[in-house]
Design an enzyme around this catalytic site. Structure first.
Site, short mmCIF file in Angstrom:
data_model
loop_
_atom_site.label_atom_id
_atom_site.label_comp_id
_atom_site.label_asym_id
_atom_site.label_seq_id
_atom_site.Cartn_x
_atom_site.Cartn_y
_atom_site.Cartn_z
N HIS A 90 20.78 22.02 -76.99
CA HIS A 90 19.49 21.58 -77.50
C HIS A 90 19.63 20.43 -78.49
CE1 HIS A 90 16.64 24.99 -76.19
NE2 HIS A 90 17.66 24.91 -75.36
N HIS A 144 23.64 28.63 -67.74
CA HIS A 144 23.13 30.00 -67.66
C HIS A 144 24.21 31.00 -67.23
CE1 HIS A 144 18.76 28.37 -67.22
NE2 HIS A 144 19.31 28.13 -68.39
#
Length: 724
Positions: free
Chosen positions: A99, A265
């Site tokens: 992020h 993920h």
């Protein structure tokens, strides 16, 4: 009670908000006025170190191996105040690094992890960054230990790399060299929305590619796309459109996007096992007792299995702390159905799954929990292109690991600029095309001889200065791309840009390229030297003998070294310095000038002297006369400022929108024409203050000296190969 009454008869020592409130700012009173904050946001006064401090020198003193050992150890050192999932912070640190880097967008090069911007608003309080404040606090002991030798920006990205290494991935490499900022980049445009997670950035909602430039995220407050689906409505095929457009705007192709999704993920989980009404304010909205932390969760323990971050709940794989192919197996081997998390968020669960294939609870390994997929994950399964890559990755795990490692390196280093900025023992040897490689240029030639040949070439001052400017003006301090080094102005796509006047450019290059070949200088050096010769001639014509500083050694890039598609966003659509606008835009040209100026790393005074000087030199695009307030074109005089501030003139609109007539106040005789960009230097109070300095009778030489200094700053902006 008086509004300033503190109780007990005391009075507040300042009027409420008078020192810190933004509601009483000049731009609040006059919102149409130019906001110069973007040019001042990293003033030296905000940083805590003295003028002699250099992070690039300090980081080279770092004990890299000791640091890596400490960060690796931290990944599995669970803390009571914020316990790690399954005893590992791998997922949290990956998300933090992702992020931090993932806010990068190709259109203007802004965002990304290169400055430690995640520490400050608005990014530190975006909904999508919930609980990353805890990740940074977990890193604090390491930052404290290594101090001035380690920036937050480097440490945040390094922690993500370390997380993958602890999980078992062989990473592609890592570079130090990111320098921290010390103040929010509050003038970066993150979107026009006034509320989090609201959407007003699409011209047509059904056309996802109509997302407004320069944005990449789909709504305010998200890094990428909505994990629940477009505008919170599950539809994997439609979400795939958002994923493709968003990652394209980050310079990622479909394979890199698929690899990043699968690899991202493979580690960690989503956190939505709580009632969202029990979540406290974000860090910037919290009171002082929050210790700078936000999102306090009042549900049960508030952490561990009750952590609330984004809404969806669950892990993607059976072993969320291990680098493996578990994500691919889970996604492709099961059918999925819609459900909702305890927090009420849409997500997908397997129609059926053996208990042995379910991940264990983050706190109690005797409990099995249901895995999940977001709508963005399901997009990887239903979109035929993404699915092709998912199946390819599953068939060849080593290929998947290599592809992801390279894509992760690109994601976390894309905004660092050229390879000469990379520092440390783990920098990959391979030159990657997205790094915009430039070969070393020669310094073994006679600079003065080259200048003499240029001066005798017959090129005009305007030709020489305009070509050098066009070559250098693409530089962006946001991601350190563009600039004169490499001479990519002669390659596609730049050689065909309208702003570069292709016919004029071709004519000038036909003169300069033989000089480069004959003297052994690079074409890039000769282009810049030609601009310097033009400036020196213009100064001489104004009565001042000056030498423009020059550092040889630029190289010449080839087409094979150039990712042409990624250079398209660097095309200038407005260049206030050359008084050119390609088309009519909603944003005023003077506002675009400020944006360009900030990307070039220039100050308001430097912008002022460059614009005024280039007008009188005669460098306007297409030879336009707008703003050329002089009868002595080609001489670096202060005539632009003298005539701009002369009250014997009036400014009058014409029938040609955006063009103004400068007329004699007494006779109404026309004298010159001008654009908004010209006149703003005489109408805006801040710019007029600078213009008046250069209009003074005793500052004619100051203009020349300041112009040369600012000019050199632009020409040398991308010379990372010569900087300490």
């Amino acid at each position: 009670m008086d509004g300033n009454d503190m109780g007990g008869g005391g009075k507040c020592p300042v009027m409420h908000g008078s020192l810190t409130s933004t509601e009483t700012s000049v731009t609040a009173w006059w919102p149409k006025s130019l906001n110069f904050d973007i040019l001042h946001q990293h003033d030296r006064k905000v940083q805590p170190y003295g003028p002699d401090y250099s992070y690039r020198k300090e980081v080279e003193k770092l004990d890299y191996e000791a640091l890596k050992k400490d960060v690796h150890a931290l990944v599995t050192d669970s803390q009571d105040w914020w316990p790690a999932d399954w005893g590992s912070y791998a997922g949290l640190f990956v998300r933090m690094a992702w992020h931090s880097a993932g806010s990068y967008r190709l259109a203007d090069g802004r965002g990304g992890g290169g400055a430690g911007n995640l520490r400050f608003a608005p990014l530190n309080s975006w909904p999508d960054n919930a609980n990353l404040d805890k990740a940074r606090r977990l890193l604090w002991p390491i930052k404290k230990k290594y101090g001035n030798k380690l920036s937050w920006a480097d440490l945040i990205i390094l922690a993500g790399n370390a997380a993958y290494e602890v999980a078992g991935l062989e990473t592609f490499g890592f570079a130090f060299g990111r320098e921290d900022i010390w103040h929010p980049e509050k003038d970066t445009f993150w979107g026009s929305e006034k509320e989090w997670l609201t959407d007003s950035r699409y011209e047509k909602l059904d056309e996802r590619e109509s997302l407004a430039n320069p944005l990449a995220a789909v709504v305010m407050g998200l890094i990428y796309v909505n994990p629940e689906g477009v505008n919170g409505k599950p539809d994997p095929a439609r979400t795939a459109m958002d994923v493709r457009e968003t990652f394209k705007r980050m310079a990622m192709n479909d394979e890199e996007t698929a690899a990043l999704t699968a690899g991202g993920h493979t580690i960690g989980k989503c956190h939505g096992n709580s009632d969202p009404t029990g979540l406290g304010p974000e860090p910037e909205g919290e009171d002082v007792v929050g210790m700078g932390l936000g999102w306090k969760n009042s549900n049960q323990s508030g952490n561990g299995r009750f952590t609330l971050t984004g809404g969806p709940e669950g892990a993607w794989t059976s072993e969320p702390t291990k680098w493996d192919g578990g994500y691919l197996d889970m996604l492709l081997d099961h059918e999925w159905e819609l459900t909702k998390s305890p927090a009420g968020a849409w997500q997908w669960k397997p129609v059926s799954i053996d208990e042995a294939d379910m991940p264990v609870d983050v706190e109690d390994p005797s409990i099995r929990t249901m895995p999940m997929m977001t709508d963005a994950d399901m997009a990887m399964k239903v979109d035929p292109i993404y699915r092709k890559y998912m199946e390819k990755f599953r068939e060849d795990h080593d290929y998947f690991s290599r592809t992801f490692a390279r894509a992760w390196f690109k994601l976390t280093h894309r905004d660092m600029g050229p390879k000469p900025r990379y520092i440390g023992p783990w920098v990959p040897q391979e030159d990657l095309i997205w790094q915009d490689p430039v070969p070393a240029g020669s310094t073994d030639y006679d600079v003065e001889a080259v200048k003499a040949k240029i001066a005798d070439s017959g090129l005009s001052v305007a030709d020489m200065v305009s070509t050098a400017w066009d070559s250098a003006r693409t530089y962006r301090g946001s991601d350190m791309r563009g600039g004169a080094n490499g001479a990519r102005i002669r390659l596609a796509p730049q050689n065909d840009w309208d702003g570069n006047e292709p016919a004029r450019l071709s004519r000038v290059l036909e003169v300069l390229e033989p000089i480069a070949k004959e003297t052994g200088a690079s074409i890039a050096d000769v282009i810049v030297l030609a601009g310097n010769v033009g400036v020196e001639q213009a100064a001489k014509a104004a009565g001042f003998t000056k030498t423009v500083p020059f550092t040889p050694g630029r190289g010449d890039a080839t087409a094979e070294m150039t990712d042409a598609e990624s250079f398209e966003p660097l095309e200038p659509l407005v260049d206030g310095y050359r008084n050119w606008i390609k088309d009519d835009y909603v944003v005023k040209p003077e506002e675009i000038l400020l944006d360009h100026t900030q990307l070039l790393g220039l100050t308001a005074p430097e912008m002022t002297c460059l614009v005024g000087g280039m007008r009188v030199i005669g460098t306007n695009h297409g030879g336009s006369a707008h703003g050329v307030f002089t009868d002595n074109v080609g001489a670096l005089t202060n005539d632009f400022f003298v005539n701009l501030t002369d009250m014997s003139n009036t400014w009058n609109p014409t029938d040609d929108e955006g063009i103004f007539s400068i007329r004699d106040r007494q006779t109404d005789a026309p004298k010159w024409t001008a654009t908004r960009i010209d006149l703003v230097f005489g109408s805006n109070s801040i710019l007029r203050a600078y213009a008046e300095v250069y209009a003074q009778d005793d500052n004619k030489e100051k203009l020349v000296d300041d112009f040369i200094a600012a000019w050199t700053k632009v020409m040398e902006a991308d010379r990372f190969d010569t900087r300490a």
